[in-house]
Structure formats: C-alpha cells, structure tokens
Enzyme design. Structure first.
Site, PDB file in Angstrom:
ATOM      1  N   SER A 223       0.854  -1.194   0.000  1.00  0.00           N
ATOM      2  CA  SER A 223       0.000   0.000   0.000  1.00  0.00           C
ATOM      3  C   SER A 223       0.883   1.234   0.000  1.00  0.00           C
ATOM      4  CB  SER A 223      -0.961  -0.024   1.188  1.00  0.00           C
ATOM      5  OG  SER A 223      -0.260   0.119   2.399  1.00  0.00           O
ATOM      6  N   GLY A 228      -2.391   4.888  -3.633  1.00  0.00           N
ATOM      7  CA  GLY A 228      -3.111   3.623  -3.826  1.00  0.00           C
ATOM      8  C   GLY A 228      -2.269   2.437  -3.418  1.00  0.00           C
ATOM      9  N   ASP A 255      -5.471  -0.716   8.172  1.00  0.00           N
ATOM     10  CA  ASP A 255      -6.360  -1.685   8.828  1.00  0.00           C
ATOM     11  C   ASP A 255      -7.677  -1.799   8.054  1.00  0.00           C
ATOM     12  OD1 ASP A 255      -4.385  -1.729  10.770  1.00  0.00           O
ATOM     13  OD2 ASP A 255      -5.402  -0.238  12.017  1.00  0.00           O
TER      14      ASP A 255
HETATM   15  P1  ADP Z   1      -0.890   2.083   6.304  1.00  0.00           P
HETATM   16  O1  ADP Z   1      -1.963   2.710   7.171  1.00  0.00           O
HETATM   17  O2  ADP Z   1      -0.740   0.617   6.552  1.00  0.00           O
HETATM   18  O3  ADP Z   1       0.410   2.840   6.289  1.00  0.00           O
HETATM   19  P2  ADP Z   1      -1.500   3.298   3.716  1.00  0.00           P
HETATM   20  O4  ADP Z   1      -1.208   4.646   4.292  1.00  0.00           O
HETATM   21  O5  ADP Z   1      -0.660   2.834   2.573  1.00  0.00           O
HETATM   22  O6  ADP Z   1      -1.493   2.134   4.824  1.00  0.00           O
HETATM   23  O7  ADP Z   1      -3.045   3.343   3.274  1.00  0.00           O
HETATM   24  C1  ADP Z   1      -3.750   2.169   2.914  1.00  0.00           C
HETATM   25  C2  ADP Z   1      -4.683   2.474   1.758  1.00  0.00           C
HETATM   26  O8  ADP Z   1      -5.612   3.512   2.147  1.00  0.00           O
HETATM   27  C3  ADP Z   1      -4.012   2.984   0.498  1.00  0.00           C
HETATM   28  O9  ADP Z   1      -3.565   1.886  -0.299  1.00  0.00           O
HETATM   29  C4  ADP Z   1      -5.134   3.788  -0.151  1.00  0.00           C
HETATM   30  O10 ADP Z   1      -6.031   2.913  -0.828  1.00  0.00           O
HETATM   31  C5  ADP Z   1      -5.888   4.369   1.045  1.00  0.00           C
HETATM   32  N1  ADP Z   1      -5.415   5.726   1.386  1.00  0.00           N
HETATM   33  C6  ADP Z   1      -4.582   6.076   2.399  1.00  0.00           C
HETATM   34  N2  ADP Z   1      -4.360   7.406   2.400  1.00  0.00           N
HETATM   35  C7  ADP Z   1      -5.076   7.924   1.369  1.00  0.00           C
HETATM   36  C8  ADP Z   1      -5.293   9.240   0.826  1.00  0.00           C
HETATM   37  N3  ADP Z   1      -4.694  10.322   1.354  1.00  0.00           N
HETATM   38  N4  ADP Z   1      -6.079   9.357  -0.267  1.00  0.00           N
HETATM   39  C9  ADP Z   1      -6.693   8.282  -0.806  1.00  0.00           C
HETATM   40  N5  ADP Z   1      -6.546   7.026  -0.343  1.00  0.00           N
HETATM   41  C10 ADP Z   1      -5.757   6.837   0.725  1.00  0.00           C
END
Ligand code: ADP
Length: 311
Positions: A223, A228, A255
């Site tokens: 992720s 995305g 999560d």
């Molecule tokens: P983690 O919380 O494990 O660090 P991420 O930050 O990569 O995970 O976020 C997980 C998913 O949530 C991403 O793959 C995306 O689909 C969505 N997401 C997170 N932040 C954003 C954002 N600012 N805009 C759009 N989608 C988001």
C-alpha cells in the site's frame, strides 16, 4: 464468519487540545475506542455488514472496559482472559500535530497463550477468513503468527497478516505462508533494504520476485497511501489508483484496507474486486475523522472511482 485477531488490544484514547503547554496543566477533551489494529479491522467489517468475531487477549479492568467498548461498537468478541492489564495508548492532537504515547502492554504467560491457542483453534473451525494484525505482547514468542497462520491454513481458511518486525520475519521464514501480506511502501523498503517510490514498481516487482521470503504468498499487496497500492497475485501485477480526496485522518487506512480484503476474499470475489474493495475501504477511512471507520455514504462513488490496471 470473519475472525480478527488482536493480541495486544488497547484502550485508544484521543486527547484534543488547541495548544499543548509543556510543564503545565492542559485541559483536554477525550475520546476512547477499542483499539489495536485488529479491532480497527473488526469495526470496519461490522460497517461492511460482515459476520465478525474478534479474538485475542484481554486483561484486567481495562480488558473488561475494552469489552464494553466493543459491545458499544457492535463487535462480537471471544477473547481469552489474561491476568495482566490490557494497555492504554494515547494520541494527543495539538497544534496541528499528533503526538502518541504507546504503552507496551501486559506480559503473557505460557499457560495464557496455550488457552488462547485452544480458543483460536475452535474459532478458526467456523471462520471463512482470518486476519492477524499488529504487534505481539511481551511473553508471546515472535513465531506466534507463524503458528496461527499454520492452524488457519491447515483448516483451509485464508489468513491475512499485517504485522512488522520479528513477528513478520518469523511468518515469512515459515514453510506455511499467509494468504496475503500488506506492508506499506516504507515497511517493504525496510524489509528489502531498498528505497523504492510509487514510480519504481517494475523494480519493486523484480526485487520481490527474487526474494524467497515472499514465494508462495498468494497476495503480496504494497500500500502506498494516497498513491493507492500495487498487488502481486497469481503471476499478475495489479495497480490500484486511489481517487483524489480530501484526507481528514488516514490513521487506520491500512487496517481498513485489510478489512476490505477480508470482506472480498471471504465473499469469493475475483482479484480485481478484492483489490478494489481493499482500496475503497482505505480511502473511505482517510475521509473520516475516526480511526477504523468508513464514510459509508461515499461507498459507491469511491468504489467506482478506484482505477485498477494490469502492469
Ligand atoms: P498504512 O496505514 O498501513 O500505512 P496506507 O497509508 O498505505 O497504509 O493506506 C492504505 C490504503 O488507504 C491505500 O492503499 C489507499 O487505498 C488508502 N489511502 C490512504 N491514504 C489515502 C489518501 N490520502 N487518499 C486516498 N486514499 C488513501
């Protein structure tokens, strides 16, 4: 039923204050939720209408209170009781910043862990999917998730693993692999010793393919926050682009993504829909001020706007 595992749950306490004054009294407003990554997953699954059971270890008065918080959120739970007090984690929202104070939590005895394993085996027998999320408390060996993965796989139940550090290393070193892992880009760079950006997905694919630790994992999803995610599945590379949104609070988006994957995998959805569903949940969580909570009224809009392409 989707079974979620939270080995080190916490009373997540959010204190809000305009400006934090160091070395003086600060009067705050408080919000408390049943936390730990697996409970965030559970809350989202309840929103998605899934039949969920949350399990793990719960201790003392804090554990009893966590049970009340789960009841209030409509999360059915069958945790194993332990003698130590479950932890509290504090997020202090101040001056446009988020400062976190995370307790390490109780120490678990071998007998308590044994009782949990029996409880887990019983629950897995009735599960269509299992999620394992977060850190392990003191006293639980790093190989615990590898054992939980094995039990689920031997029962023919798909198992999604979202952890880091020694617990992830042990699970990746095991001969029985989880169905899905979802490191974020920072975590995967840490594991591979690389510094890939979302523009380096060919190199990421080649590096993961050459790494024995990821061989045999049905879904490796990386992720990438607002960019995305990318999934390596069944010999294919699927890129999901998140729609542009006004992010309010992306804590718990990972999560929520796991919840979306579990929802779609348990429903037997095809690969594109699994990835779309996970990304939809991650994005909808980022639009909501609460952690592990989706803006459900925007489901159709965001679900339709996630772009999936094959690389
Ligand atoms: P983690 O919380 O494990 O660090 P991420 O930050 O990569 O995970 O976020 C997980 C998913 O949530 C991403 O793959 C995306 O689909 C969505 N997401 C997170 N932040 C954003 C954002 N600012 N805009 C759009 N989608 C988001």
């Amino acid at each position: 039923m989707i079974l979620t595992v939270t080995m080190n749950p916490s009373i997540d306490t959010r204190y809000t204050v305009d400006h934090l004054v160091i070395d003086d009294v600060n009067r705050v407003t408080a919000a408390k939720t049943a936390g730990g990554k697996g409970l965030n997953v559970s809350r989202v699954l309840v929103q998605l209408g899934d039949d969920v059971v949350a399990t793990g270890l719960l201790g003392g008065h804090s554990g009893a209170y966590l049970g009340d918080l789960m009841d209030a959120d409509g999360i059915p739970h069958r945790f194993t009781p332990i003698a130590g007090e479950s932890r509290t984690c504090i997020a202090l929202l101040h001056d446009g910043n988020q400062t976190e104070l995370l307790e390490s939590g109780p120490t678990v005895s071998a007998e308590e862990l044994g009782a949990f394993m029996d409880n887990y085996r019983d629950l897995v027998a009735g599960a269509s999917c299992v999620t394992l999320s977060g850190s392990l408390p003191k006293g639980v060996p790093a190989g615990c998730y590898a054992d939980l993965v094995r039990i689920a796989r031997e029962a023919g139940v798909p198992v999604l693993l979202d952890t880091s550090g020694a617990a992830l290393d042990a699970a990746l070193a095991s001969d029985v692999k989880p169905t899905l892992v979802k490191p974020n880009l920072t975590e995967v760079n840490g594991l591979l010793g690389t510094s890939f950006s979302p523009d380096d997905l060919d190199e990421l694919r080649a590096t993961l393919a050459a790494d024995e630790r990821f061989a045999g994992i049905d879904w490796v999803v990386v992720s990438m926050g607002a960019a995305g995610s990318v999934a390596f599945h069944d010999g294919r590379t699927l890129r999901a682009r998140a729609p542009r949104i006004d992010a309010v609070n992306a804590t718990g988006s990972g999560d929520s993504t796991i919840a979306g994957f579990a929802h779609a995998i348990a429903a037997g959805s095809d690969a594109e829909e699994v990835l779309r569903c996970g990304n939809t949940c991650g994005t909808l969580n980022a639009m909501d001020p609460q952690t592990g909570h989706l803006v459900m009224e925007s489901w159709d809009e965001i679900h339709g706007a996630v772009e999936i392409s094959e690389l």
